[in-house]
Design a protein around this motif. Structure first.
Motif, PDB file in Angstrom:
ATOM      1  N   ALA A 139       0.585  -1.150   0.567  1.00 55.82           N
ATOM      2  CA  ALA A 139      -0.046   0.095  -0.114  1.00 55.82           C
ATOM      3  C   ALA A 139       0.939   1.301  -0.433  1.00 55.82           C
ATOM      4  N   ASP A 140      -0.118   2.125  -0.081  1.00 55.36           N
ATOM      5  CA  ASP A 140       1.254   3.294  -0.238  1.00 55.36           C
ATOM      6  C   ASP A 140      -0.076   4.821   0.672  1.00 55.36           C
ATOM      7  N   GLY A 141      -0.793   4.383   0.978  1.00 55.65           N
ATOM      8  CA  GLY A 141      -1.156   5.021   2.323  1.00 55.65           C
ATOM      9  C   GLY A 141      -2.488   3.733   3.207  1.00 55.65           C
ATOM     10  N   LEU A 142      -3.120   4.722   4.022  1.00 52.25           N
ATOM     11  CA  LEU A 142      -3.929   3.579   5.006  1.00 52.25           C
ATOM     12  C   LEU A 142      -5.348   4.629   4.912  1.00 52.25           C
ATOM     13  N   TRP A 143      -6.103   3.607   5.036  1.00 50.95           N
ATOM     14  CA  TRP A 143      -7.870   3.980   4.584  1.00 50.95           C
ATOM     15  C   TRP A 143      -8.492   3.578   5.663  1.00 50.95           C
ATOM     16  N   ILE A 144      -8.775   4.248   6.565  1.00 48.32           N
ATOM     17  CA  ILE A 144      -9.014   4.130   8.312  1.00 48.32           C
ATOM     18  C   ILE A 144     -10.894   4.520   8.214  1.00 48.32           C
TER      19      ILE A 144
ATOM     20  N   LYS B 211       4.065   7.733   2.962  1.00 46.77           N
ATOM     21  CA  LYS B 211       2.692   7.246   3.396  1.00 46.77           C
ATOM     22  C   LYS B 211       0.851   8.410   3.500  1.00 46.77           C
ATOM     23  N   ILE B 212      -0.113   8.240   2.873  1.00 44.68           N
ATOM     24  CA  ILE B 212      -0.591   8.593   3.131  1.00 44.68           C
ATOM     25  C   ILE B 212      -2.029   8.227   4.062  1.00 44.68           C
ATOM     26  N   VAL B 213      -2.438   9.601   4.836  1.00 46.28           N
ATOM     27  CA  VAL B 213      -3.869   9.006   5.700  1.00 46.28           C
ATOM     28  C   VAL B 213      -5.237   9.746   5.007  1.00 46.28           C
ATOM     29  N   VAL B 214      -6.028   7.923   5.323  1.00 40.31           N
ATOM     30  CA  VAL B 214      -7.214   9.266   5.111  1.00 40.31           C
ATOM     31  C   VAL B 214      -8.052   8.442   5.675  1.00 40.31           C
TER      32      VAL B 214
ATOM     33  N   GLN C 222     -14.507   4.189  24.727  1.00 42.93           N
ATOM     34  CA  GLN C 222     -14.218   3.206  24.261  1.00 42.93           C
ATOM     35  C   GLN C 222     -13.494   3.245  23.069  1.00 42.93           C
ATOM     36  N   VAL C 223     -13.485   4.940  22.951  1.00 43.58           N
ATOM     37  CA  VAL C 223     -13.218   5.082  21.648  1.00 43.58           C
ATOM     38  C   VAL C 223     -12.069   6.506  22.056  1.00 43.58           C
ATOM     39  N   CYS C 224     -11.378   6.818  20.277  1.00 42.38           N
ATOM     40  CA  CYS C 224      -9.826   7.766  20.868  1.00 42.38           C
ATOM     41  C   CYS C 224     -10.089   9.175  19.891  1.00 42.38           C
ATOM     42  N   ASN C 225     -11.717   9.494  19.194  1.00 43.95           N
ATOM     43  CA  ASN C 225     -12.439  10.576  19.147  1.00 43.95           C
ATOM     44  C   ASN C 225     -11.425  10.492  18.000  1.00 43.95           C
ATOM     45  N   GLY C 226     -11.697   9.942  17.491  1.00 41.35           N
ATOM     46  CA  GLY C 226     -10.956  10.108  15.507  1.00 41.35           C
ATOM     47  C   GLY C 226      -9.956   9.595  15.790  1.00 41.35           C
ATOM     48  N   ALA C 227      -8.745   8.981  14.056  1.00 40.62           N
ATOM     49  CA  ALA C 227      -8.312   8.863  14.081  1.00 40.62           C
ATOM     50  C   ALA C 227      -6.742   9.907  14.451  1.00 40.62           C
ATOM     51  N   ASP C 228      -6.460  10.636  14.148  1.00 37.12           N
ATOM     52  CA  ASP C 228      -5.881  11.955  13.964  1.00 37.12           C
ATOM     53  C   ASP C 228      -5.788  12.498  15.203  1.00 37.12           C
ATOM     54  N   ASN C 229      -5.988  11.760  16.575  1.00 40.85           N
ATOM     55  CA  ASN C 229      -5.781  11.188  17.344  1.00 40.85           C
ATOM     56  C   ASN C 229      -4.438   9.666  18.216  1.00 40.85           C
ATOM     57  N   LEU C 230      -4.706   9.705  16.582  1.00 40.18           N
ATOM     58  CA  LEU C 230      -3.215   8.522  17.381  1.00 40.18           C
ATOM     59  C   LEU C 230      -2.240   8.470  16.291  1.00 40.18           C
ATOM     60  N   ILE C 231      -2.950   8.512  14.682  1.00 42.62           N
ATOM     61  CA  ILE C 231      -2.031   8.842  13.413  1.00 42.62           C
ATOM     62  C   ILE C 231      -1.847  10.228  12.332  1.00 42.62           C
ATOM     63  N   PRO C 232      -1.178  10.885  12.031  1.00 39.31           N
ATOM     64  CA  PRO C 232      -1.242  11.731  11.308  1.00 39.31           C
ATOM     65  C   PRO C 232      -2.659  11.489   9.914  1.00 39.31           C
ATOM     66  N   VAL C 233      -3.678  12.556   9.557  1.00 44.09           N
ATOM     67  CA  VAL C 233      -4.307  11.919   8.556  1.00 44.09           C
ATOM     68  C   VAL C 233      -4.198  13.456   7.635  1.00 44.09           C
ATOM     69  N   ASP C 234      -4.270  12.609   6.507  1.00 46.26           N
ATOM     70  CA  ASP C 234      -3.981  13.877   5.635  1.00 46.26           C
ATOM     71  C   ASP C 234      -4.968  14.409   4.849  1.00 46.26           C
ATOM     72  N   LEU C 235      -6.479  13.693   4.788  1.00 46.05           N
ATOM     73  CA  LEU C 235      -7.671  13.877   3.669  1.00 46.05           C
ATOM     74  C   LEU C 235      -9.059  13.618   5.095  1.00 46.05           C
ATOM     75  N   TYR C 236      -9.217  14.020   4.661  1.00 46.71           N
ATOM     76  CA  TYR C 236     -10.545  14.138   5.668  1.00 46.71           C
ATOM     77  C   TYR C 236     -12.313  14.076   5.002  1.00 46.71           C
ATOM     78  N   ILE C 237     -12.470  12.689   4.697  1.00 46.26           N
ATOM     79  CA  ILE C 237     -13.895  12.538   4.475  1.00 46.26           C
ATOM     80  C   ILE C 237     -15.058  12.557   4.779  1.00 46.26           C
ATOM     81  N   PRO C 238     -16.007  13.647   5.785  1.00 40.69           N
ATOM     82  CA  PRO C 238     -17.470  13.878   6.565  1.00 40.69           C
ATOM     83  C   PRO C 238     -18.288  12.840   5.918  1.00 40.69           C
TER      84      PRO C 238
END
Length: 248
Positions: free
Chosen positions: A163-168, A191-194, A211-227
């Motif tokens: 992979a070139d990126g991570l899709w979360i 790599k990029i993160v979505v 039980q949740v981390c309130n979003g992926a960017d609290n764990l790893i940097p995010v490059d694209l946000y798709i609401p």
């Protein structure tokens, strides 16, 4: 063989013309929100108190956070209207905040170095970090014949090493946090993160749960946000094409 060829000719081209031609969304589609100045502070305050996910606040005359919004269209205040504009993806978390008269932000292209690497071939490893499968389903729609994500050189692969990126997707639950980090580390740099969907951006309906981390960017940097909850396939594709500098 001859009959199979004739059948294909009669069927014609099934893939939609987008992005060469614009997409027409149905009237019921809830897209980019427009926040107008409230007529009374009490009404605005009530809207802030009634939203269980904290998507709307009264600060600065009213502010809607698309990263938290589930697009339920049940905001108590009458100063929020949803358009049919599906172009919601952004590259900065703060760009998801919509205020009266604020600029409509779009996802920005990747840096020139990344565009040279990923501009014609971009592979993602998807991790469902506690998702309900809605965002996953709408992402999978892009691989069908009507959308044909592969025509843009974008694919999902089975191994992070390919992979070139991570899709979360999903709210990054505590049970999936380590798996998410391990997958991210296994993807070769650069790599990029979505973050796809309200859950991946800010926890969605599970926001502030222990039980949740309130979003992926609290764990790893995010490059694209798709609401969205879930985001429409058109919203997802728009964001991907913009970071690859395929749209103007």
């Amino acid at each position: 063989m001859f009959r199979a060829i004739m059948s294909r000719i009669k069927q014609g081209h099934r893939t939609m013309p987008y992005p060469a031609a614009p997409l027409q969304m149905p009237e019921r589609f809830r897209g980019y929100p427009v926040v107008s100045t409230p007529t009374g502070t009490a009404e605005c305050h009530d809207a802030s108190a009634e939203c269980p996910y904290g998507a709307f606040t009264a600060t600065g005359g009213g502010c809607l956070d698309m990263g938290k919004c589930l697009f339920c269209a049940e905001c108590p205040a009458g100063n929020i209207q949803f358009t049919t504009d599906y172009q919601l993806a952004v590259t900065g978390r703060e760009q998801l905040l919509v205020r009266p008269g604020s600029e409509h932000h779009h996802a920005r292209p990747l840096s020139p170095d990344l565009l040279r690497m990923f501009g014609r071939s971009l592979k993602f490893r998807e991790v469902s970090a506690g998702g309900c499968n809605a965002c996953e389903a709408d992402t999978n729609v892009l691989s069908t014949i009507g959308w044909d994500l592969g025509r843009f050189g974008i694919q999902f692969v089975a191994s992070p090493r390919h992979a070139d990126g991570l899709w979360i997707t999903g709210p990054a639950s505590k049970n999936m946090a380590q798996a998410l980090l391990t997958t991210y580390e296994a993807i070769p740099a650069p790599k990029i993160v979505v973050a796809c969907g309200a859950c991946a951006i800010n926890g969605g309906p599970y926001i502030d749960s222990p039980q949740v981390c309130n979003g992926a960017d609290n764990l790893i940097p995010v490059d694209l946000y798709i609401p969205g909850c879930p985001p429409h396939p058109a919203t997802i594709l728009d964001g991907l094409l913009r970071i690859l500098d395929r749209l103007r």
